[in-house]
Motif scaffolding. Structure first.
Motif, PDB file in Angstrom:
ATOM      1  N   GLY A  22       0.821  -1.210   0.000  1.00  0.00           N
ATOM      2  CA  GLY A  22       0.000   0.000   0.000  1.00  0.00           C
ATOM      3  C   GLY A  22       0.851   1.254   0.000  1.00  0.00           C
ATOM      4  N   PHE A  23       1.922   1.282   0.807  1.00  0.00           N
ATOM      5  CA  PHE A  23       2.813   2.445   0.821  1.00  0.00           C
ATOM      6  C   PHE A  23       3.526   2.598  -0.522  1.00  0.00           C
ATOM      7  CE2 PHE A  23       2.735   2.441   5.575  1.00  0.00           C
ATOM      8  CZ  PHE A  23       2.372   3.766   5.723  1.00  0.00           C
ATOM      9  N   MET A  24       3.856   1.499  -1.157  1.00  0.00           N
ATOM     10  CA  MET A  24       4.561   1.584  -2.446  1.00  0.00           C
ATOM     11  C   MET A  24       3.632   2.064  -3.563  1.00  0.00           C
ATOM     12  SD  MET A  24       7.263  -1.625  -2.373  1.00  0.00           S
ATOM     13  CE  MET A  24       6.095  -2.734  -3.064  1.00  0.00           C
ATOM     14  N   VAL A  25       2.393   1.621  -3.549  1.00  0.00           N
ATOM     15  CA  VAL A  25       1.452   1.985  -4.610  1.00  0.00           C
ATOM     16  C   VAL A  25       0.946   3.413  -4.415  1.00  0.00           C
ATOM     17  CG1 VAL A  25      -0.818   1.449  -5.581  1.00  0.00           C
ATOM     18  CG2 VAL A  25       0.770  -0.391  -5.041  1.00  0.00           C
ATOM     19  N   PHE A  26       0.417   3.695  -3.228  1.00  0.00           N
ATOM     20  CA  PHE A  26      -0.184   4.998  -2.951  1.00  0.00           C
ATOM     21  C   PHE A  26      -0.181   5.147  -1.440  1.00  0.00           C
ATOM     22  CE2 PHE A  26      -4.229   7.615  -2.688  1.00  0.00           C
ATOM     23  CZ  PHE A  26      -3.663   8.768  -3.207  1.00  0.00           C
ATOM     24  N   TRP A  27       0.607   6.071  -0.921  1.00  0.00           N
ATOM     25  CA  TRP A  27       0.873   6.129   0.508  1.00  0.00           C
ATOM     26  C   TRP A  27      -0.365   6.146   1.394  1.00  0.00           C
ATOM     27  CZ3 TRP A  27      -0.640  10.063   3.652  1.00  0.00           C
ATOM     28  CH2 TRP A  27      -0.955  11.282   3.050  1.00  0.00           C
ATOM     29  N   PRO A  28      -1.508   6.772   0.985  1.00  0.00           N
ATOM     30  CA  PRO A  28      -2.678   6.700   1.872  1.00  0.00           C
ATOM     31  C   PRO A  28      -3.196   5.263   2.070  1.00  0.00           C
ATOM     32  CG  PRO A  28      -2.919   8.552   0.401  1.00  0.00           C
ATOM     33  CD  PRO A  28      -1.745   7.760  -0.087  1.00  0.00           C
ATOM     34  N   LEU A  29      -2.986   4.389   1.073  1.00  0.00           N
ATOM     35  CA  LEU A  29      -3.404   2.992   1.238  1.00  0.00           C
ATOM     36  C   LEU A  29      -2.572   2.314   2.324  1.00  0.00           C
ATOM     37  CD1 LEU A  29      -3.872   1.840  -2.462  1.00  0.00           C
ATOM     38  CD2 LEU A  29      -5.634   2.370  -0.783  1.00  0.00           C
ATOM     39  N   GLY A  30      -1.287   2.573   2.317  1.00  0.00           N
ATOM     40  CA  GLY A  30      -0.434   2.010   3.355  1.00  0.00           C
ATOM     41  C   GLY A  30      -0.803   2.546   4.721  1.00  0.00           C
ATOM     42  N   LEU A  31      -1.103   3.831   4.782  1.00  0.00           N
ATOM     43  CA  LEU A  31      -1.502   4.447   6.042  1.00  0.00           C
ATOM     44  C   LEU A  31      -2.832   3.857   6.526  1.00  0.00           C
ATOM     45  CD1 LEU A  31      -0.401   6.609   7.929  1.00  0.00           C
ATOM     46  CD2 LEU A  31      -1.831   8.259   6.747  1.00  0.00           C
ATOM     47  N   ALA A  32      -3.763   3.640   5.604  1.00  0.00           N
ATOM     48  CA  ALA A  32      -5.048   3.034   5.972  1.00  0.00           C
ATOM     49  C   ALA A  32      -4.832   1.609   6.498  1.00  0.00           C
ATOM     50  CB  ALA A  32      -5.991   3.015   4.770  1.00  0.00           C
ATOM     51  N   MET A  33      -3.938   0.854   5.880  1.00  0.00           N
ATOM     52  CA  MET A  33      -3.655  -0.505   6.335  1.00  0.00           C
ATOM     53  C   MET A  33      -3.009  -0.482   7.721  1.00  0.00           C
ATOM     54  SD  MET A  33      -4.244  -3.480   5.333  1.00  0.00           S
ATOM     55  CE  MET A  33      -4.034  -4.911   6.345  1.00  0.00           C
ATOM     56  N   LEU A  34      -2.125   0.464   7.949  1.00  0.00           N
ATOM     57  CA  LEU A  34      -1.499   0.618   9.267  1.00  0.00           C
ATOM     58  C   LEU A  34      -2.562   0.924  10.325  1.00  0.00           C
ATOM     59  CD1 LEU A  34       1.037   0.828  11.049  1.00  0.00           C
ATOM     60  CD2 LEU A  34       1.151   3.238  10.406  1.00  0.00           C
ATOM     61  N   ALA A  35      -3.478   1.828  10.005  1.00  0.00           N
ATOM     62  CA  ALA A  35      -4.558   2.164  10.934  1.00  0.00           C
ATOM     63  C   ALA A  35      -5.428   0.932  11.206  1.00  0.00           C
ATOM     64  CB  ALA A  35      -5.406   3.306  10.377  1.00  0.00           C
ATOM     65  N   TYR A  36      -5.690   0.127  10.171  1.00  0.00           N
ATOM     66  CA  TYR A  36      -6.496  -1.080  10.355  1.00  0.00           C
ATOM     67  C   TYR A  36      -5.780  -2.071  11.268  1.00  0.00           C
ATOM     68  CZ  TYR A  36      -8.994  -5.391   9.404  1.00  0.00           C
ATOM     69  OH  TYR A  36      -9.687  -6.556   9.549  1.00  0.00           O
ATOM     70  N   ILE A  37      -4.477  -2.214  11.091  1.00  0.00           N
ATOM     71  CA  ILE A  37      -3.722  -3.143  11.928  1.00  0.00           C
ATOM     72  C   ILE A  37      -3.782  -2.697  13.387  1.00  0.00           C
ATOM     73  CG2 ILE A  37      -1.398  -3.983  12.466  1.00  0.00           C
ATOM     74  CD1 ILE A  37      -0.838  -3.855   9.422  1.00  0.00           C
TER      75      ILE A  37
END
Length: 149
Positions: A22-37
């Protein structure tokens, strides 16, 4: 109905991989995944609380709407019966909502008790002294070496 999420909110290899991708593709996706974790286990309770709050707000609007737009049929007996039935249904709805809240509290307490039991079991196993291993080498100090007697 037992539903299990394919990706649970925990630090698993799958969630970490999805976060990195997610961080590699589009940083908000990585951030959203981090928040979900981190906070994903609280989503169900948050959703239930938001739904309950909005139901309470809109229930008042619906009641006001039904009273102002309640059509009268002209038959007084039918209109009175209809009003009583609507009031009875509203009371049943309130009882069901209370029962839902009680069940949610009960299920939350069961999950807490299960978590406590698992933690207690972990601590008991962790604090147990390691069982001494039996020495079957007849007093030899190093059983891997041959005795030269």
């Amino acid at each position: 109905m037992n539903t299990t999420a394919l990706i649970r909110p925990a630090w698993t290899p799958a969630t970490i991989a999805l976060m990195v991708i997610g961080f590699m593709v589009f940083w908000p996706l990585g951030l959203a995944m981090l928040a979900y974790i981190i906070w994903g286990d609280r989503l169900e309770g948050f959703k239930r609380d938001v739904n309950r709050a909005t139901d309470g707000v809109f229930a008042g609007c619906r009641r006001a709407s039904h009273r102002t737009h309640a059509r009268r049929t002209g038959n007084v007996a039918f209109d009175e019966w209809r009003e009583k039935e609507l009031e009875r249904l509203a009371e049943e709805r309130r009882k069901l909502d209370e029962m839902l809240g009680e069940f949610d509290d009960y299920a939350r307490e069961l999950r807490r008790a299960k978590d406590q039991e698992e933690f207690d079991r972990f601590m008991a196993n962790r604090n147990k002294p390691a069982a001494p291993t039996t020495n079957n080498n007849n007093g030899k100090s190093n059983p891997g070496l041959l005795d030269e007697e």
